[in-house]
Scaffold this motif. Structure first.
Motif, PDB file in Angstrom:
ATOM      1  N   THR A   1       6.894  38.482 -29.253  1.00 34.33           N
ATOM      2  CA  THR A   1       5.773  38.531 -30.180  1.00 34.33           C
ATOM      3  C   THR A   1       5.555  37.140 -30.743  1.00 34.33           C
ATOM      4  O   THR A   1       6.390  36.238 -30.573  1.00 34.33           O
ATOM      5  N   LEU A   2       4.448  36.955 -31.442  1.00 35.36           N
ATOM      6  CA  LEU A   2       4.185  35.663 -32.074  1.00 35.36           C
ATOM      7  C   LEU A   2       5.291  35.321 -33.069  1.00 35.36           C
ATOM      8  O   LEU A   2       5.781  34.187 -33.107  1.00 35.36           O
TER       9      LEU A   2
ATOM     10  N   GLU B   1      -2.496  30.935 -30.488  1.00 31.25           N
ATOM     11  CA  GLU B   1      -2.229  31.152 -31.908  1.00 31.25           C
ATOM     12  C   GLU B   1      -0.905  30.530 -32.327  1.00 31.25           C
ATOM     13  O   GLU B   1      -0.766  30.047 -33.464  1.00 31.25           O
ATOM     14  N   PHE B   2       0.083  30.510 -31.408  1.00 29.15           N
ATOM     15  CA  PHE B   2       1.379  29.908 -31.726  1.00 29.15           C
ATOM     16  C   PHE B   2       1.209  28.452 -32.170  1.00 29.15           C
ATOM     17  O   PHE B   2       1.818  28.024 -33.164  1.00 29.15           O
TER      18      PHE B   2
ATOM     19  N   LYS C   1      -2.057  34.682 -27.615  1.00 28.80           N
ATOM     20  CA  LYS C   1      -0.815  34.566 -28.376  1.00 28.80           C
ATOM     21  C   LYS C   1      -0.303  33.128 -28.360  1.00 28.80           C
ATOM     22  O   LYS C   1       0.092  32.586 -29.401  1.00 28.80           O
ATOM     23  N   ASP C   2      -0.305  32.493 -27.178  1.00 27.93           N
ATOM     24  CA  ASP C   2       0.160  31.108 -27.092  1.00 27.93           C
ATOM     25  C   ASP C   2      -0.771  30.180 -27.868  1.00 27.93           C
ATOM     26  O   ASP C   2      -0.326  29.245 -28.526  1.00 27.93           O
TER      27      ASP C   2
ATOM     28  N   LYS D   1       8.407  34.119 -31.299  1.00 29.92           N
ATOM     29  CA  LYS D   1       8.273  32.743 -30.833  1.00 29.92           C
ATOM     30  C   LYS D   1       8.497  31.748 -31.981  1.00 29.92           C
ATOM     31  O   LYS D   1       9.158  30.721 -31.810  1.00 29.92           O
TER      32      LYS D   1
ATOM     33  N   ASN E   1      -3.418  32.588 -22.745  1.00 31.30           N
ATOM     34  CA  ASN E   1      -3.481  33.827 -23.524  1.00 31.30           C
ATOM     35  C   ASN E   1      -3.628  33.526 -25.008  1.00 31.30           C
ATOM     36  O   ASN E   1      -3.213  32.449 -25.480  1.00 31.30           O
TER      37      ASN E   1
END
Length: 520
Positions: free
Chosen positions: A25-26, A57-58, A54-55, A29, A52
């Motif tokens: 999940t975020l 947003e990371f 999620k990456d 990470k 994607n």
């Protein structure tokens, strides 16, 4: 440049997240990134921002933290039909607002012509223009030469043209990748040595583990002159995984004398870091993992234990504490008096190694192991045997009666302990009997409420003496400060579970009443 300094890029959050059945999940990470930063990893490859949400947003979220490590965004060279300034992958790296980029490009003719389907010259242009575009925007650029070792063995001339193109484009690091993980250590050493001698740029390594040589290949590459290594925590990754940084880092420091991470004290964080990644991966820790596994410094045979107690170097290649681990002396059918004496000393019981009672205790342990018990995984049960034979055991409760009803989705248990009759309904028969026994015991020992079950396992060890098939149950307990494991063996899983449960509660009471706290 300091020739003894090796920089580390961790790709757990990118290559590691490509492991089958693992999905971070975020928040996962972020937690991993913060721990990597804590131990002083040089580069944290956070993901592929164009692949994607999620990456993407990371990279936005991680900016809320003040990391000393460099956070790197990953991507490929530009598309064959797109200019660098218009390429979505390259621009996503810029939009992630990092100061380090990792891009990969083709170095094996097979991939150039059959996969990418461009000419060899066009592939060189893709690499050159992509690196130059990122450098123009002030980024530190690490170029991963994908399938480099396969490409070199197929056409050394073209593979070196790729390296030279990246060097001339001013890549800061060129990482040689054994992408299919099939190259042997001797070839890794020879090829890496050749590349180091032919270039004036920092050479890195990115190894996969398809023939089980990911760690060995990385170490050989460093000995050949590379000073940048890439890998993942616990070796997670595509197919059979990446090179395991948990093994690489301490070996570079403790065996070869290289400078890695912040300082040597960072090695003590390796086991907690390994456990964190296992937890967030949803994967059980490997007890046999070098350096950090629960069995990495566990001594079972009597000869080994006796020697280690006298001199730790006899069977330990490094101090367990140097990598955040600890020594374990196990009790089992192959144990000797030294194992038992050491174990009892940790319980606070000092006994002479020649005491005849030790022989009796060991014989009982060996006889029980012959009937399906395994005390090296459940030492608290062995402790109860020892306490009884040494006259230190006081029977404080008796399970006089028990009955379990498990039908139509309903699990009920009735127990009588020291004349206290209690019943409980649970999620399954084992949970029901656990709750019922606790209720009864709390009438006598209120502190039992502190105890939690943190692991429950059922093993079928097969037929014992070819006469009976038994079930082995192990249960791990904690009171919030220490942990202990007990075992039960029976033809019935319920009976084996009750034995393990009762032994677990009994051990806690005996230790609390008589001995100093112990983590087993």
């Amino acid at each position: 440049m300091d020739k003894k300094l090796v920089k580390v890029l961790d790709t757990t959050l990118r290559d590691g997240s490509q492991t089958a059945s693992i999905s971070f999940t975020l928040n996962d990470k972020i937690r991993i990134a913060l721990y990597l930063d804590k131990i002083g990893i040089d580069f944290i490859e956070g993901g592929w921002p164009s692949s994607n949400p999620k990456d993407y947003e990371f990279f936005r979220k991680i900016k809320e933290y003040s990391l000393r490590s460099k956070v790197a965004a990953f991507g490929s060279t530009r598309r064959k039909d797109t200019k660098a300034e218009k390429d979505p992958t390259l621009n996503s790296i810029l939009e992630s607002d990092v100061d380090t980029a990792v891009i990969f490009g083709k170095s094996w003719i097979l991939h150039v012509t059959d996969v990418l389907r461009v000419s060899k010259e066009d592939n060189l242009n893709l690499i050159t223009e992509s690196i130059e575009y990122l450098k123009q925007h002030g980024l530190y650029v690490i170029f991963d030469a994908e399938h480099f070792y396969q490409g070199f063995l197929d056409s050394a001339d073209y593979a070196m043209q790729v390296i030279k193109a990246a060097e001339e484009a001013k890549a800061d690091v060129i990482a040689l990748a054994d992408t299919n993980g099939g190259t042997t250590p001797d070839k890794i050493y020879d090829i890496t040595s050749y590349v180091v001698k032919q270039t004036n740029v920092e050479i890195g390594l990115h190894m996969h583990n398809d023939i089980g040589c990911g760690v060995a290949n990385t170490l050989m590459g460093v000995l050949a002159g590379a000073r940048h290594v890439q890998g993942t925590i616990n070796g997670i990754g595509e197919r059979t995984g990446n090179a395991d940084l948990i093994q690489i880092i301490p070996t570079l420091v403790l065996k070869f004398g290289f400078k890695v991470l912040k300082d040597i004290n960072s090695l003590k964080e390796l086991k907690p870091l390994s456990r964190l990644v296992y937890e967030l991966s949803g994967v059980s820790p490997n007890p046999f993992q070098p350096y950090v596994g629960d069995n990495a410094f566990a001594h079972k045979a009597g000869v080994h234990a006796d020697a280690v107690i006298k001199n730790h170097r006899a069977y330990e290649h490094v101090d367990p504490e140097s990598v955040g681990n600890s020594r374990k002396i196990l009790i089992s059918e192959v144990a000797g008096s030294a194992n038992l004496v050491n174990y009892l000393e940790r319980l606070g019981i000092n006994i002479d190694k020649k005491d005849p009672r030790l022989k009796s205790i060991l014989q009982k342990i060996k006889d029980l192991e012959n009937h399906g018990y395994s005390f090296d995984i459940a030492p608290a049960s062995a402790a109860l045997i020892a306490l009884k034979d040494l006259g230190l055991y006081e029977k404080v409760f008796d399970v006089e009666y028990w009955k379990v009803i498990n039908e139509n989705g309903l699990a009920l248990a009735l127990v009588k302990v020291n004349s206290y009759l209690e019943a409980s309904e649970g999620v399954g028969p084992v949970n029901a009997i656990d709750l019922a026994i606790r209720k009864a015991l709390q009438n006598i020992f209120p502190d039992i409420s502190k105890i939690k079950l943190i692991d429950y396992r059922v093993v079928l060890p097969g037929e014992i003496k070819n006469t009976e098939s038994v079930v082995r149950v192990t249960i791990e307990f904690t009171d919030g400060e220490k942990q202990w494991k007990t075992i039960g063996v029976s033809r019935s899983v319920i009976e084996a579970s009750i034995e393990a449960l009762v032994s677990g509660f009994d051990y806690y009471i005996q230790i609390s009443k008589k001995l100093k706290p112990l983590v087993v």
